[in-house]
Design a protein around this motif. Structure first.
Motif, PDB file in Angstrom:
ATOM      1  N   SER A  18     -14.164  94.502 153.480  1.00  0.00           N
ATOM      2  CA  SER A  18     -13.093  94.381 152.734  1.00  0.00           C
ATOM      3  C   SER A  18     -13.519  94.364 151.341  1.00  0.00           C
ATOM      4  O   SER A  18     -14.835  93.962 151.008  1.00  0.00           O
ATOM      5  CB  SER A  18     -12.620  92.963 152.979  1.00  0.00           C
ATOM      6  OG  SER A  18     -13.296  91.772 152.738  1.00  0.00           O
TER       7      SER A  18
ATOM      8  N   SER B  75     -10.424 101.440 151.823  1.00  0.00           N
ATOM      9  CA  SER B  75     -11.726 101.913 152.432  1.00  0.00           C
ATOM     10  C   SER B  75     -12.853 102.222 151.665  1.00  0.00           C
ATOM     11  O   SER B  75     -13.862 102.616 151.836  1.00  0.00           O
ATOM     12  CB  SER B  75     -11.144 103.384 152.814  1.00  0.00           C
ATOM     13  OG  SER B  75     -10.648 104.030 151.464  1.00  0.00           O
TER      14      SER B  75
ATOM     15  N   GLN C 167     -12.680 103.411 148.305  1.00  0.00           N
ATOM     16  CA  GLN C 167     -12.891 104.436 147.061  1.00  0.00           C
ATOM     17  C   GLN C 167     -12.542 103.771 146.064  1.00  0.00           C
ATOM     18  O   GLN C 167     -11.787 102.890 145.824  1.00  0.00           O
ATOM     19  CB  GLN C 167     -11.787 105.367 147.643  1.00  0.00           C
ATOM     20  CG  GLN C 167     -11.804 106.579 146.634  1.00  0.00           C
ATOM     21  CD  GLN C 167     -10.787 107.787 147.102  1.00  0.00           C
ATOM     22  OE1 GLN C 167     -10.133 107.446 147.895  1.00  0.00           O
ATOM     23  NE2 GLN C 167     -11.139 108.845 146.798  1.00  0.00           N
TER      24      GLN C 167
ATOM     25  N   ARG D  65     -16.454  96.408 159.592  1.00  0.00           N
ATOM     26  CA  ARG D  65     -15.692  96.794 158.522  1.00  0.00           C
ATOM     27  C   ARG D  65     -15.542  95.876 157.274  1.00  0.00           C
ATOM     28  O   ARG D  65     -15.695  94.633 157.397  1.00  0.00           O
ATOM     29  CB  ARG D  65     -14.376  96.794 159.036  1.00  0.00           C
ATOM     30  CG  ARG D  65     -13.140  97.563 158.154  1.00  0.00           C
ATOM     31  CD  ARG D  65     -11.732  97.618 158.592  1.00  0.00           C
ATOM     32  NE  ARG D  65     -10.713  98.076 157.575  1.00  0.00           N
ATOM     33  CZ  ARG D  65     -10.439  99.283 157.361  1.00  0.00           C
ATOM     34  NH1 ARG D  65     -10.693 100.105 158.442  1.00  0.00           N
ATOM     35  NH2 ARG D  65      -9.601  99.886 156.722  1.00  0.00           N
TER      36      ARG D  65
ATOM     37  N   SER E 156      -9.996 100.938 146.848  1.00  0.00           N
ATOM     38  CA  SER E 156      -9.239 100.862 147.970  1.00  0.00           C
ATOM     39  C   SER E 156      -9.477 100.020 149.076  1.00  0.00           C
ATOM     40  O   SER E 156     -10.785  99.775 149.063  1.00  0.00           O
ATOM     41  CB  SER E 156      -8.757 102.349 148.338  1.00  0.00           C
ATOM     42  OG  SER E 156      -9.840 102.865 149.123  1.00  0.00           O
TER      43      SER E 156
ATOM     44  N   VAL F 251     -16.844 106.847 146.668  1.00  0.00           N
ATOM     45  CA  VAL F 251     -16.710 106.003 147.630  1.00  0.00           C
ATOM     46  C   VAL F 251     -17.984 105.099 147.979  1.00  0.00           C
ATOM     47  O   VAL F 251     -19.031 105.726 147.978  1.00  0.00           O
ATOM     48  CB  VAL F 251     -16.472 106.976 149.259  1.00  0.00           C
ATOM     49  CG1 VAL F 251     -16.313 105.950 150.340  1.00  0.00           C
ATOM     50  CG2 VAL F 251     -15.246 107.782 149.089  1.00  0.00           C
TER      51      VAL F 251
ATOM     52  N   GLN G  16     -20.300 102.461 149.999  1.00  0.00           N
ATOM     53  CA  GLN G  16     -20.552 102.064 151.541  1.00  0.00           C
ATOM     54  C   GLN G  16     -21.156 100.524 151.399  1.00  0.00           C
ATOM     55  O   GLN G  16     -21.869 100.173 150.449  1.00  0.00           O
ATOM     56  CB  GLN G  16     -21.753 103.245 151.983  1.00  0.00           C
ATOM     57  CG  GLN G  16     -21.416 104.447 151.959  1.00  0.00           C
ATOM     58  CD  GLN G  16     -20.158 104.760 152.919  1.00  0.00           C
ATOM     59  OE1 GLN G  16     -20.150 104.016 153.811  1.00  0.00           O
ATOM     60  NE2 GLN G  16     -19.578 105.828 152.733  1.00  0.00           N
TER      61      GLN G  16
END
Length: 707
Positions: free
Chosen positions: A468, A482, A484, A466, A480, A449, A451
């Motif tokens: 993209s 999120s 990932q 947030r 993804s 994941v 960050q």
């Protein structure tokens, strides 16, 4: 033209210097006054705007490039149509164009070529997946930044799949040295055309000159269509074979023979080690700094604008108050009127500034509460608010000259004529920088994941923003919503996180699995001479996954069977050959047995005729041994006659013609006519009219009987 541009961008951009000029446009270095950053402004030559489709194509360049978000594609900030000017604003890339590096440094190291081509291929693959074909790939359109990154620019003649209306005018636009065969022929283009042009560029970087060069444009285009390039290994003896094979495949005349997509090109070039990648990037940084446009930056300064920011906001407000005509039919106001409006705007902005400082409407007397603060305004819209405050019916006696207004004032009891103060509105902090954090190396099948850390201009970490996400090569590393990521295949992918328009990227490397097995199918095959078969090759890792690696093919007996780089085997003569495929010291083999092909009836008749002619030649030369070899069924008495008669036949000529030939399973029957002509003191001619019986044996046809 420069003065017109300065007037059109007054209050928004300060034009600092010219960076370069081409056949279509001139590029200027400018300072973005609102965002305090350097930008590049590409201004189309006004003489071209009236040309068929040129303005539309220029606007399409901006819209096309603005829709692409990739770390190796230059970002577009804005497009503007102003009077007879057409320009767009893009990121200023500090660095040096690749053509300048090639001219001074070529031939470039193989690993540097590998890295540049791989990154540009990833950027083009990203564009192709979004329906955009560049159509003018060349070193001049690649900028090497001072961070060692190749940045792809100039989508000015890009073909967007759903914009067919503009393709006819620019059907053959491009640079001849780098044009694909289909582009030279004005045929419909696909991403394979960009692949060919990138192959030409790779060839030039590696060898020091393009594959085709000539004084005439038409000659260059003819060579692109018809001539094969000189093999890379002939020009660069120490070139890695896999790099040479990849470039030569990219330069295939038929688009179907090239790689299916640009992602395959990047994977074929193989991912270098981190150490090698860093070394190449360091070299590129040195090249970029050696001749970068930093020299331009040294000659210009970028002071903060002395023009109040309200001017640009006035222009924005004024523009928002009317409906702009379509870009292709924009009609500008007369220049004198524009100048008058600008002067008025300056005056209004100055009045607003004075009123805001003096605040004559504010209470200077104790006991009278402050009026509600006016909502913060931007530009012309603020003036009615100021006027309303001045015209308030509330009595506001002037304060003594030596009395300073209090910093804050909170009345004990609200007054009926004073509106309550509005609650302060919380505003989100502006994102100034973004940094993506996560692993830079993953094994196939591994996930993680990422960050995206956001910070404001003071360096404070921001929460609640947030990001993209986008991957330059989803087939290598997917990402993804999120953040990932999943490593899907060997290669390299650039993952970009964007927060409020600010982006940062990391490159994730997926090392290739170690090769454990090479196998060929079928492992044993029989062919007839002239037949061919394509061997299927399988490369597997120790984990049993199918992987891709460069392969070298070899035949143990090329006279019996040969094999191409694609694994196509052709049988040539009777015998057995072993075909070997080698990759990274692993081998796979197949046994090829080639048999004789059954001749056709016409071929058999020709063989019979050749045997009869050989028999006639043996008689003329009086070679009894050869006669016996061709006619093993000759009776002994007949042989004795020939031994006696032939020496006396001077100037012997034997003319034999084969007529009807009947082929059977056991042999052949042929009607043979002709004559024997010789001199034994006088000229003699003996007619010949015989039936020959022949038999096919291992060594060929022989005569068994003559009647």
């Amino acid at each position: 033209m420069l003065e017109q541009l300065r007037e059109a961008t007054l209050g928004d951009y300060e034009i600092l210097a010219e960076l370069g000029s081409g056949g279509m446009a001139t590029v200027y270095l400018a300072h973005d006054l609102q965002l305090d950053r350097r930008v590049a402004i590409k201004l189309m030559h006004p003489a071209l705007i009236s040309g068929e489709g040129m303005a539309e194509r220029f606007i399409l360049e901006a819209r096309t490039a603005a829709g692409l978000s990739h770390p190796n594609i230059i970002p577009i900030y804005a497009v503007r149509v102003d009077e007879d000017l057409l320009f767009f604003v893009m990121k200023f890339v500090e660095g040096r164009p690749l053509d300048s590096i090639i001219a001074k440094e070529a031939p470039l190291p193989a690993e540097m070529v590998r890295q540049i081509v791989s990154l540009v291929a990833e950027a083009l693959g990203y564009a192709h997946h979004r329906g955009v074909i560049h159509r003018d790939i060349k070193p001049a359109n690649i900028m090497i930044s001072t961070e060692g990154q190749p940045i792809l620019a100039d989508f000015g003649i890009a073909k967007v799949a759903d914009k067919q209306g503009l393709t006819l005018t620019g059907a053959t636009i491009g640079t001849p040295t780098y044009m694909s065969p289909e582009q030279c022929n004005a045929l419909p283009l696909t991403g394979a055309s960009d692949q060919y042009s990138l192959g030409v560029m790779a060839y030039e970087m590696l060898t020091g000159r393009p594959p085709f060069d000539a004084d005439s444009i038409m000659t260059i285009m003819f060579k692109h269509i018809n001539d094969p390039p000189s093999p890379v290994l002939e020009r660069v003896k120490d070139c890695p074979p896999d790099l040479a094979i990849t470039i030569e495949r990219m330069l295939s005349k038929d688009p179907a023979d090239r790689f299916p997509e640009m992602g395959e090109v990047a994977r074929a070039l193989k991912t270098p080690t981190i150490t090698s990648e860093n070394k190449v990037r360091t070299q590129l940084v040195q090249f970029a700094l050696a001749g970068s446009n930093r020299d331009v930056l040294k000659r210009v300064s970028t002071p903060r604008s002395p023009i109040p920011s309200g001017i640009s906001r006035l222009k924005t407000r004024a523009a928002a108050g009317k409906v702009a005509p379509p870009a292709s039919h924009a009609v500008a106001e007369p220049r004198g009127r524009r100048t008058g409006l600008m002067a008025g705007a300056v005056g209004l902005a100055t009045l607003g500034f004075v009123l805001a400082v003096a605040q004559p409407w504010k209470s200077r007397t104790a006991g009278i509460p402050d009026a509600p603060p006016a909502v913060e305004s931007t530009g012309v819209d603020s003036l009615p608010t100021v006027t309303d405050s001045v015209a308030s019916p509330v009595s506001r006696p002037p304060a003594p000259a030596d009395t300073e207004p209090p910093v804050t004032k909170q009345p004990a009891t609200p007054q009926l004529h004073a509106a309550p103060r509005p609650a302060p509105v919380a505003t989100a902090a502006t994102v100034a920088t973004v940094r993506v954090q996560g692993p830079v190396t993953l094994s196939i099948g591994e996930n993680a994941v990422l960050q995206a850390e956001s910070r404001d201009a003071q360096g404070q970490t921001l929460a609640g923003h947030r990001a993209s996400w986008v991957s330059s090569s989803p087939e290598v590393v997917s990402v993804s919503a999120s953040g990932q990521i999943l490593a899907r295949d060997a290669g390299r992918a650039t993952i970009t996180g964007t927060v409020d328009g600010i982006s940062h990227s990391i490159t994730v490397t997926v090392p290739a699995d170690a090769l454990a097995e090479v196998s060929l199918k079928p492992s044993s095959v029989s062919l007839l001479s002239g037949d061919s078969i394509t061997l299927a090759i399988s490369l597997r890792s120790a984990a049993g996954r199918n992987i891709t690696r460069p392969v070298t093919w070899n035949s143990s007996a090329p006279s019996i069977a040969t094999v191409s780089n694609a694994g196509v085997v052709v049988g040539h003569s009777v015998g057995t050959a072993t075909i070997t495929a080698t990759s990274e010291n692993e081998h796979g083999a197949a046994t090829i047995t080639v048999g004789a092909r059954a001749p056709t009836e016409a071929e058999l008749r020709a063989q019979v005729a050749n045997t009869v002619q050989a028999y006639a030649n043996a008689l003329e030369s009086r070679n009894i041994a050869r006669v016996r070899e061709l006619y093993p069924g000759m009776p002994a008495a007949r042989e004795q006659q020939l031994r006696v008669a032939l020496p006396d036949m001077k100037d012997l000529q034997v003319h034999l013609t084969v007529g009807q030939v009947d082929i059977s399973a056991s042999g052949a029957t042929a009607r043979v006519t002709g004559s024997w002509i010789f001199n034994d003191g006088r000229r003699n001619t003996l007619p010949a009219d015989n039936t020959y019986q022949l038999e096919r044996r291992a060594g060929g046809w022989v005569i068994t009987d003559i009647r």
